[in-house]
Design a protein around this motif. Structure first.
Motif, PDB file in Angstrom:
ATOM      1  N   LEU A 160     -39.947  -1.490  51.549  1.00  0.00           N
ATOM      2  CA  LEU A 160     -38.626  -0.801  51.455  1.00  0.00           C
ATOM      3  C   LEU A 160     -37.905  -0.563  52.734  1.00  0.00           C
ATOM      4  O   LEU A 160     -36.837  -0.461  52.819  1.00  0.00           O
ATOM      5  CB  LEU A 160     -38.825   0.375  50.337  1.00  0.00           C
ATOM      6  N   PRO A 164     -35.390  -4.737  54.991  1.00  0.00           N
ATOM      7  CA  PRO A 164     -33.867  -4.950  55.257  1.00  0.00           C
ATOM      8  C   PRO A 164     -33.589  -5.277  56.812  1.00  0.00           C
ATOM      9  O   PRO A 164     -32.602  -5.825  57.129  1.00  0.00           O
ATOM     10  CB  PRO A 164     -33.371  -3.408  55.139  1.00  0.00           C
ATOM     11  N   TYR A 185     -25.189   0.521  54.265  1.00  0.00           N
ATOM     12  CA  TYR A 185     -26.160   0.364  53.281  1.00  0.00           C
ATOM     13  C   TYR A 185     -27.651   0.752  53.808  1.00  0.00           C
ATOM     14  O   TYR A 185     -28.316   1.526  53.134  1.00  0.00           O
ATOM     15  CB  TYR A 185     -26.388  -1.117  53.042  1.00  0.00           C
ATOM     16  N   SER A 188     -27.537   4.490  53.581  1.00  0.00           N
ATOM     17  CA  SER A 188     -27.977   5.465  52.279  1.00  0.00           C
ATOM     18  C   SER A 188     -29.359   4.949  51.581  1.00  0.00           C
ATOM     19  O   SER A 188     -29.927   5.458  50.534  1.00  0.00           O
ATOM     20  CB  SER A 188     -26.812   4.879  51.194  1.00  0.00           C
ATOM     21  N   ARG A 189     -29.909   3.767  52.398  1.00  0.00           N
ATOM     22  CA  ARG A 189     -31.246   3.554  51.915  1.00  0.00           C
ATOM     23  C   ARG A 189     -32.270   4.430  52.363  1.00  0.00           C
ATOM     24  O   ARG A 189     -33.257   4.577  51.665  1.00  0.00           O
ATOM     25  CB  ARG A 189     -31.667   2.327  52.607  1.00  0.00           C
ATOM     26  N   PHE A 192     -32.227   6.566  48.991  1.00  0.00           N
ATOM     27  CA  PHE A 192     -32.557   5.662  47.827  1.00  0.00           C
ATOM     28  C   PHE A 192     -34.090   4.950  47.994  1.00  0.00           C
ATOM     29  O   PHE A 192     -34.471   5.367  46.928  1.00  0.00           O
ATOM     30  CB  PHE A 192     -31.594   4.351  48.005  1.00  0.00           C
ATOM     31  N   ALA A 193     -34.405   4.814  48.811  1.00  0.00           N
ATOM     32  CA  ALA A 193     -35.964   4.291  48.803  1.00  0.00           C
ATOM     33  C   ALA A 193     -37.014   5.494  48.542  1.00  0.00           C
ATOM     34  O   ALA A 193     -37.890   5.329  47.761  1.00  0.00           O
ATOM     35  CB  ALA A 193     -36.276   3.714  50.295  1.00  0.00           C
TER      36      ALA A 193
ATOM     37  N   THR B 149     -25.271   0.977  43.437  1.00  0.00           N
ATOM     38  CA  THR B 149     -26.761   0.865  43.834  1.00  0.00           C
ATOM     39  C   THR B 149     -27.463  -0.520  43.585  1.00  0.00           C
ATOM     40  O   THR B 149     -28.336  -0.592  43.866  1.00  0.00           O
ATOM     41  CB  THR B 149     -27.622   1.609  42.674  1.00  0.00           C
ATOM     42  N   GLN B 152     -28.830  -2.055  46.745  1.00  0.00           N
ATOM     43  CA  GLN B 152     -30.077  -1.411  46.996  1.00  0.00           C
ATOM     44  C   GLN B 152     -31.092  -1.938  46.074  1.00  0.00           C
ATOM     45  O   GLN B 152     -32.337  -2.224  46.466  1.00  0.00           O
ATOM     46  CB  GLN B 152     -29.874  -0.034  46.909  1.00  0.00           C
ATOM     47  N   THR B 155     -32.172  -5.678  46.901  1.00  0.00           N
ATOM     48  CA  THR B 155     -32.840  -5.972  48.254  1.00  0.00           C
ATOM     49  C   THR B 155     -34.122  -5.229  47.929  1.00  0.00           C
ATOM     50  O   THR B 155     -35.110  -5.796  48.398  1.00  0.00           O
ATOM     51  CB  THR B 155     -32.071  -5.230  49.485  1.00  0.00           C
ATOM     52  N   THR B 156     -34.370  -4.280  47.043  1.00  0.00           N
ATOM     53  CA  THR B 156     -35.567  -3.638  46.921  1.00  0.00           C
ATOM     54  C   THR B 156     -36.423  -4.540  46.121  1.00  0.00           C
ATOM     55  O   THR B 156     -37.721  -4.783  46.551  1.00  0.00           O
ATOM     56  CB  THR B 156     -35.540  -2.354  45.965  1.00  0.00           C
TER      57      THR B 156
END
Lengths: 203, 203
Positions: A160, A164, A185, A188-189, A192-193, B149, B152, B155-156
């Motif tokens: 994760l 990217p 992106y 915010s990852r 999010f991750a 989202t 995200q 890509t996850t």
DNA sequence: ATTCGGTTTAACTGAATGGTCAAAAGTATT
DNA sequence: AATACTTTTGACCATTCAGTTAAACCGAAT
């Protein structure tokens, strides 16, 4: 002059880093590195005898820089959840400043897997697992983590964070079509991750 | 003879695929490809005028093979959960048979991002999003998926599937220290990744 | 001022490499 | 069997590239 010497060596090193990251070992040209460093090509060979010497020096330094970013988690006195959040924040921030590093390292290791053995031979993996086990005994039970699933979870976390950047070239183009900005992106990852992983491992 | 011609061209193509995957564009040698194909180097240039032509042909075919594996999900009439499971099973199985492909493609695109534009310019991304939205309107609400989202999550999913292969060179060595077998790890990843994602997106 | 250490340069070398060419070999057509 | 075509080959070329060499440079110690 030693003052001067360090300076030239530094200049060479920086130039080599850029060129190797961009072109890879086989694609990099000594002349190109010399030009970027603003020096004569012979001087490259004076400081680093061969292309392989220079590459080895650059690669080792960069790889260490990358991998050491993984370890401090095991030392910090934080809860598992805090460690996960801490890791994504720190690791992604680091890669924001070195966006080409992940792709470069992955590629060079795939091309020559022996390279990595030198780098990780002094890491005690048994200890590492014991450390986690002791530090988070209760928590591991609280979450869905067993010795069985640990490799899956560790690689998932690495995925994760790293992917990217390793796929930056693709994502930037795909995102353009969706009107998504890569940098935002990435920003915010970090959260999010962490949320994603914690949600997934919580019973 | 056309029969024969197809054969030589095929032989060249297969040899080139192996060499390019292993060495990359810059590292690959025409002589090496010729040797592997069991032919004269001049014949390479007879069929594919230049190294770049040959590379372009190989790369385009491989990249299409890779990316088309992503699309059938949008056509199938399955629930979102079933699609996720289907994707990981299919995509990872595909990469099991082409383990060097992900690293190769990621690296070559990073090195020359324009390459990808040709490949994806005929994909309608707007439509794609509309398709998902229509097919899974209710489900998207059921899960934590919004237009925000989606990048995200997409890509996850890609991360979890592709990264283990892109980092194969590292993981194999690290796993060895943990007594983990890479192939078994990959096999169990098909289900683990699907479970992980579904768990994470379920409210 | 001269000598001495390390540093920098320009010119060069030899091997590797992508690519060409003309002739030979093979195949189909008449 | 002769002709015309495509395929294959070996010898060759020009360029690129990592690496060498010998001489110039430069600052410090004597």
């Amino acid at each position: 002059m030693s003052e001067n010497e360090k300076l030239t060596e530094e200049k060479i090193f920086e130039a080599a880093t850029i060129v190797f990251e961009e072109e890879g070992l086989t694609g990099a040209r000594m002349q190109n590195i010399a030009d970027r460093a603003g020096i004569n090509k012979s001087l490259l060979h004076y400081y680093f005898r061969t292309k392989d010497h220079l590459f080895e020096a650059v690669f080792t330094k960069l790889a260490k820089k990358m991998f050491t970013k993984f370890t401090p988690i095991f030392e910090k006195n934080l809860s598992l959840e805090e460690k996960i959040r801490f890791f994504f924040r720190e690791h992604i921030s680091f890669m924001q400043q070195n966006p080409k590093l992940p792709g470069f390292i992955l590629n060079e290791i795939n091309h020559n897997p022996q390279r990595i053995q030198k780098l990780i031979k002094n890491i005690e993996f048994k200890n590492l697992w014991v450390t986690i086990l002791e530090q988070h005994k209760d928590e591991l039970y609280k979450y869905n983590i067993t010795e069985e699933t640990l490799p899956q979870i560790m690689t998932t976390i690495a995925s994760l964070s790293v992917f990217p950047f390793a796929a930056k070239g693709i994502l930037e183009v795909v995102f353009e079509n969706f009107g998504v900005d890569f940098d935002k992106y990435i920003e915010s990852r970090k959260e999010f991750a962490a949320d994603f992983v914690i949600k997934a491992i919580t019973k």
